[in-house]
Write a protein that holds these residues in place. Structure first.
Motif, PDB file in Angstrom:
ATOM      1  N   GLU A 156       4.548  12.394  -7.183  1.00 55.28           N
ATOM      2  CA  GLU A 156       3.806  11.202  -7.566  1.00 55.28           C
ATOM      3  C   GLU A 156       4.513   9.932  -7.087  1.00 55.28           C
ATOM      4  O   GLU A 156       3.866   8.966  -6.677  1.00 55.28           O
ATOM      5  N   ALA A 157       5.845   9.940  -7.132  1.00 59.15           N
ATOM      6  CA  ALA A 157       6.598   8.779  -6.663  1.00 59.15           C
ATOM      7  C   ALA A 157       6.375   8.538  -5.177  1.00 59.15           C
ATOM      8  O   ALA A 157       6.272   7.392  -4.729  1.00 59.15           O
ATOM      9  N   ALA A 158       6.307   9.632  -4.407  1.00 61.92           N
ATOM     10  CA  ALA A 158       6.099   9.497  -2.964  1.00 61.92           C
ATOM     11  C   ALA A 158       4.729   8.940  -2.634  1.00 61.92           C
ATOM     12  O   ALA A 158       4.526   8.370  -1.559  1.00 61.92           O
ATOM     13  N   LEU A 159       3.781   9.124  -3.537  1.00 63.03           N
ATOM     14  CA  LEU A 159       2.416   8.660  -3.308  1.00 63.03           C
ATOM     15  C   LEU A 159       2.164   7.263  -3.871  1.00 63.03           C
ATOM     16  O   LEU A 159       1.107   6.674  -3.615  1.00 63.03           O
ATOM     17  N   ALA A 160       3.117   6.732  -4.610  1.00 60.26           N
ATOM     18  CA  ALA A 160       2.906   5.470  -5.313  1.00 60.26           C
ATOM     19  C   ALA A 160       3.147   4.275  -4.398  1.00 60.26           C
ATOM     20  O   ALA A 160       3.940   4.334  -3.453  1.00 60.26           O
ATOM     21  N   PRO A 161       2.455   3.162  -4.669  1.00 54.63           N
ATOM     22  CA  PRO A 161       2.812   1.920  -3.976  1.00 54.63           C
ATOM     23  C   PRO A 161       4.279   1.588  -4.240  1.00 54.63           C
ATOM     24  O   PRO A 161       4.812   1.875  -5.306  1.00 54.63           O
TER      25      PRO A 161
ATOM     26  N   ALA B  34       0.838  -1.195   0.000  1.00 50.74           N
ATOM     27  CA  ALA B  34       0.000   0.000   0.000  1.00 50.74           C
ATOM     28  C   ALA B  34       0.877   1.251   0.000  1.00 50.74           C
ATOM     29  O   ALA B  34       2.005   1.233   0.506  1.00 50.74           O
ATOM     30  N   PRO B  35       0.391   2.353  -0.568  1.00 45.21           N
ATOM     31  CA  PRO B  35       1.171   3.597  -0.524  1.00 45.21           C
ATOM     32  C   PRO B  35       1.489   4.005   0.911  1.00 45.21           C
ATOM     33  O   PRO B  35       0.665   3.835   1.817  1.00 45.21           O
ATOM     34  N   SER B  36       2.676   4.532   1.119  1.00 46.03           N
ATOM     35  CA  SER B  36       3.057   5.019   2.448  1.00 46.03           C
ATOM     36  C   SER B  36       2.371   6.328   2.777  1.00 46.03           C
ATOM     37  O   SER B  36       2.067   6.601   3.950  1.00 46.03           O
ATOM     38  N   PHE B  37       2.145   7.160   1.758  1.00 49.42           N
ATOM     39  CA  PHE B  37       1.566   8.485   1.961  1.00 49.42           C
ATOM     40  C   PHE B  37       0.406   8.694   1.000  1.00 49.42           C
ATOM     41  O   PHE B  37       0.404   8.158  -0.113  1.00 49.42           O
ATOM     42  N   GLY B  38      -0.564   9.476   1.449  1.00 46.94           N
ATOM     43  CA  GLY B  38      -1.694   9.805   0.599  1.00 46.94           C
ATOM     44  C   GLY B  38      -1.614  11.244   0.122  1.00 46.94           C
ATOM     45  O   GLY B  38      -0.861  12.063   0.673  1.00 46.94           O
ATOM     46  N   PRO B  39      -2.402  11.596  -0.882  1.00 45.35           N
ATOM     47  CA  PRO B  39      -2.392  12.974  -1.386  1.00 45.35           C
ATOM     48  C   PRO B  39      -2.818  13.982  -0.330  1.00 45.35           C
ATOM     49  O   PRO B  39      -2.501  15.165  -0.448  1.00 45.35           O
ATOM     50  N   GLU B  40      -3.479  13.516   0.717  1.00 46.31           N
ATOM     51  CA  GLU B  40      -3.902  14.416   1.797  1.00 46.31           C
ATOM     52  C   GLU B  40      -2.707  15.069   2.486  1.00 46.31           C
ATOM     53  O   GLU B  40      -2.804  16.194   2.983  1.00 46.31           O
ATOM     54  N   LEU B  41      -1.562  14.366   2.520  1.00 48.15           N
ATOM     55  CA  LEU B  41      -0.365  14.942   3.144  1.00 48.15           C
ATOM     56  C   LEU B  41       0.055  16.204   2.414  1.00 48.15           C
ATOM     57  O   LEU B  41       0.275  17.265   3.034  1.00 48.15           O
ATOM     58  N   PHE B  42       0.169  16.123   1.098  1.00 49.40           N
ATOM     59  CA  PHE B  42       0.602  17.287   0.324  1.00 49.40           C
ATOM     60  C   PHE B  42      -0.486  18.364   0.286  1.00 49.40           C
ATOM     61  O   PHE B  42      -0.175  19.553   0.246  1.00 49.40           O
ATOM     62  N   ALA B  43      -1.764  17.944   0.324  1.00 46.61           N
ATOM     63  CA  ALA B  43      -2.852  18.918   0.363  1.00 46.61           C
ATOM     64  C   ALA B  43      -2.788  19.738   1.649  1.00 46.61           C
ATOM     65  O   ALA B  43      -2.962  20.969   1.637  1.00 46.61           O
TER      66      ALA B  43
END
Length: 234
Positions: free
Chosen positions: A201-206, A7-16
């Motif tokens: 995008e890489a940080a959000l990827a599985p 699973a992704p470590s981080f979600g887009p909510e972090l950057f939002a």
């Protein structure tokens, strides 16, 4: 066991959240949105630290992933504004630092991860050593150029990372060193670290945990060179 389907470590909510914090960098807004910070930034970051800790022991048993909420691998979000003209109270990035066990009583290398909207990078090495320590590293480069070349110009480092700190390097090679040395540009460095720039995008990827682990593994020859030079274990 590593798997690219994790699973992704981080979600887009972090950057939002970090984007919103950049637009509303004040204590009242942060207090009203602290639950978002906890859920979208703090908890995923601490989970990443804990997950990477299992990988880190396979890289070096002398580096630590500390998932404590305060005083651990996660840098505080609160800025120190005492000596800054910018009085914004909060950082608008996430910083994770995996320190050497000797870091409290010796200036030692470590690994780092930086997450900021539009700017993500990973690195390993030593930041801002004092002049005597920096000169010890420079002496080691001069004394063991073949090993420095292997640590910074050949795989696994080469192709994954590059030496950072060029923008803040000294204008000239220090006077006690040969300005014509083959690694003269490296002798001008004030920081000695390798880094890899990544996309948001890489940080959000599985699989981002795997990718970060690979970067840290690529930094191993440089980390070992620095640790040996500074007489700390790797």
């Amino acid at each position: 066991m590593r798997t690219a389907t994790e699973a992704p470590s981080f979600g887009p909510e972090l950057f939002a959240f970090l984007n919103d914090l950049r637009d509303h960098n004040d204590r009242d807004w942060f207090a009203a949105n602290k639950a978002r910070y906890e859920a979208d930034v703090l908890e995923p970051a601490l989970a990443f630290v804990e997950d990477f800790g299992f990988r880190l022991q396979g890289i070096s048993p002398h580096l630590r992933a500390d998932p404590r909420r305060t005083g651990g691998s996660l840098f505080r979000i609160y800025r120190d504004t005492r000596f800054s003209k910018d009085k914004s109270p909060f950082k608008t990035h996430v910083g994770l630092h995996f320190r050497h066990v000797r870091a409290k009583d010796a200036h030692a290398p470590g690994f780092y991860l930086h997450l900021e909207p539009g700017r993500v990078f990973a690195g390993g090495g030593i930041w801002h050593p004092d002049t005597p320590l920096a000169n010890r590293i420079r002496d080691a480069i001069v004394a063991r150029p073949d090993r420095w070349r292997a640590a910074t110009r050949r795989p696994p480092f080469a192709g994954v990372m590059e030496l950072g700190g060029r923008d803040s390097a000294l204008k000239r090679v220090p006077s006690s060193f040969d300005k014509a040395h083959e690694f003269a540009d490296d002798l001008r460095l004030k920081d000695f670290f390798g880094w890899a720039t990544l996309s948001q995008e890489a940080a959000l990827a599985p699989g981002f945990l795997d990718r970060y682990t690979t970067i840290c593994e690529a930094a191993t020859p440089l980390m070992r060179f620095l640790c040996d030079t500074l007489d700390v274990e790797f």
